[in-house]
Design an enzyme around this catalytic site. Structure first.
Site, PDB file in Angstrom:
ATOM      1  N   CYS A   1      -0.469   4.144   2.039  1.00  0.00           N
ATOM      2  CA  CYS A   1      -0.266   4.027   3.490  1.00  0.00           C
ATOM      3  C   CYS A   1       1.195   4.275   3.863  1.00  0.00           C
ATOM      4  O   CYS A   1       1.483   4.947   4.842  1.00  0.00           O
ATOM      5  CB  CYS A   1      -0.608   2.623   3.993  1.00  0.00           C
ATOM      6  SG  CYS A   1      -2.020   1.841   3.240  1.00  0.00           S
ATOM      7  N   ASP A   2       2.103   3.689   3.114  1.00  0.00           N
ATOM      8  CA  ASP A   2       3.494   3.608   3.568  1.00  0.00           C
ATOM      9  C   ASP A   2       4.497   4.433   2.755  1.00  0.00           C
ATOM     10  O   ASP A   2       5.654   4.569   3.160  1.00  0.00           O
ATOM     11  CB  ASP A   2       3.957   2.141   3.562  1.00  0.00           C
ATOM     12  CG  ASP A   2       3.127   1.283   4.500  1.00  0.00           C
ATOM     13  OD1 ASP A   2       2.650   1.824   5.510  1.00  0.00           O
ATOM     14  OD2 ASP A   2       2.933   0.091   4.217  1.00  0.00           O
TER      15      ASP A   2
ATOM     16  N   CYS B   1       0.827  -1.199   0.000  1.00  0.00           N
ATOM     17  CA  CYS B   1       0.000   0.000   0.000  1.00  0.00           C
ATOM     18  C   CYS B   1       0.867   1.257   0.000  1.00  0.00           C
ATOM     19  O   CYS B   1       1.348   1.695   1.043  1.00  0.00           O
ATOM     20  CB  CYS B   1      -0.933   0.000   1.220  1.00  0.00           C
ATOM     21  SG  CYS B   1      -2.010   1.440   1.266  1.00  0.00           S
TER      22      CYS B   1
END
Ligand code: NDP
Length: 307
Positions: free
Chosen positions: A137-138, A134
């Protein structure tokens, strides 16, 4: 047989948000956490884009808090996997871990989706330490660093473009000699100077040390090998919805996602609602899953009141 008004299957942000709302509505929901308690967020490190956490929060910690919040209002959260579900009878009957049976007047399905991984041992070793599925997200943790994205679809192109805006160099590793993504996405990739597309390469090994990922060893279809130095290795080779249990029972789309009546969480079976990634191939964010869990809880509450 034990009976509940509301059975919630799954314990990601969708399941727990549905549990918070249904327990506050005195429906005494029972939540079965499933194979991966806490869901996909427990596989990420820090979550910085969920509103309300200005300093960010760990994925596991956030899910523990959501669980606590649901339990505070009386949600009965249980460790266990729903292994069968009979939707032809009323009340519905769920089988837990192949043994225990439980009756439910309504069911909220929030079993999520799972990112696909390549299946390399080294990839599993560095999961959460540079290997991620992701970028939204990261990606932020790799700003000004070099990273790689695997895949040639719209997600891969979108993630590569996003990463290119914060990272130094992005390698897009594509196994075919072309991209599968839409023309518009392809153009965006080709017009971004710090994305380098590596066509016809497969990943042989993710390299790393005690601090996490340091590189990847790739092999071209000609057999030639290439090692790239990267700190982040992002998979974007698709997701599969966790809907095995519902095949032949609920209406699914061609990709296996649960179909719902647009703008609602209602499935083709009255009394069965779906929330989160199990019905959403597009957005797949914790906050959208949580919102979707809230919608399912409200739909469920109205359904139970109207009977
Ligand atoms: P896709 O299935 O479209 O693409 C997956 C990609 O991963 C393909 O390029 C595939 O390669 C590659 N792949 C699969 N397995 C492997 C493997 N083992 N090793 C290397 N590469 C692999 O998934 P997406 O997540 O990209 O998209 C899902 C759906 O969501 C699509 O319909 C897409 O259009 C849509 N979407 C739309 C967006 C938008 O409109 N903004 C954004 C994101 C997604 P190969 O081509 O060789 O099979």
């Amino acid at each position: 047989m034990e009976r509940t008004k509301c059975l919630i299957i799954g314990s990601g942000p969708a399941g727990f948000t549905a549990a918070i709302y249904t327990s506050r509505a005195n429906l005494s929901p029972i939540v079965y956490e499933g194979i991966e308690p806490g869901g996909q967020l427990t596989t990420t490190t820090e979550i910085e884009n969920f509103p309300g956490y200005p300093e960010g929060i760990g994925g596991t910690e956030m899910m523990a808090q959501l669980k606590q919040q649901a339990q505070r209002f009386g949600a009965d959260v249980r460790f266990g996997v729903v292994t069968d579900l009979d939707l032809d009878v009323r009340p519905f009957v769920a089988t837990i871990d192949g043994e225990k049976k439980i009756e439910a007047d309504a069911v909220i399905v929030a079993t999520g989706a799972s990112a696909k991984y390549l299946g390399l041992e080294s990839e599993m070793k560095y999961r959460g330490q540079g290997v991620s599925a992701c970028a939204t997200c990261d990606g932020f943790f790799y700003r000004k660093q070099d990273v790689a994205v695997v895949g040639g679809g719209d997600t891969a192109c979108e993630e590569a473009t996003y990463l290119a805006s914060i990272c130094k160099q992005v390698y897009l590793i594509v196994r075919k000699p072309f991209l599968r993504a839409s023309k518009a996405m392809q153009e965006r990739v080709f017009n971004t100077p710090n994305i380098k597309v590596l066509f016809e390469y497969n990943t042989v090994e993710v390299l790393g040390d005690e601090d996490g990922v340091t590189g990847a060893r790739l092999r071209h279809s000609s057999g030639e090998e290439l090692t790239i130095d990267i700190m982040g290795f992002f998979l974007a080779i698709g997701h599969h919805p966790n809907t095995e249990l519902f095949k032949g029972k609920l209406e699914l789309d061609e990709e296996g996602y649960i179909k719902t009546i647009p703008g609602t969480s209602k499935t083709n079976i009255e009394g069965v609602f779906a929330a989160g990634d199990v019905k959403d191939p597009h957005y797949r964010q914790a906050i959208t899953a949580a919102g979707s869990g809230c919608i399912a809880a409200l739909d469920c509450e109205r359904y139970l009141l109207s009977r």
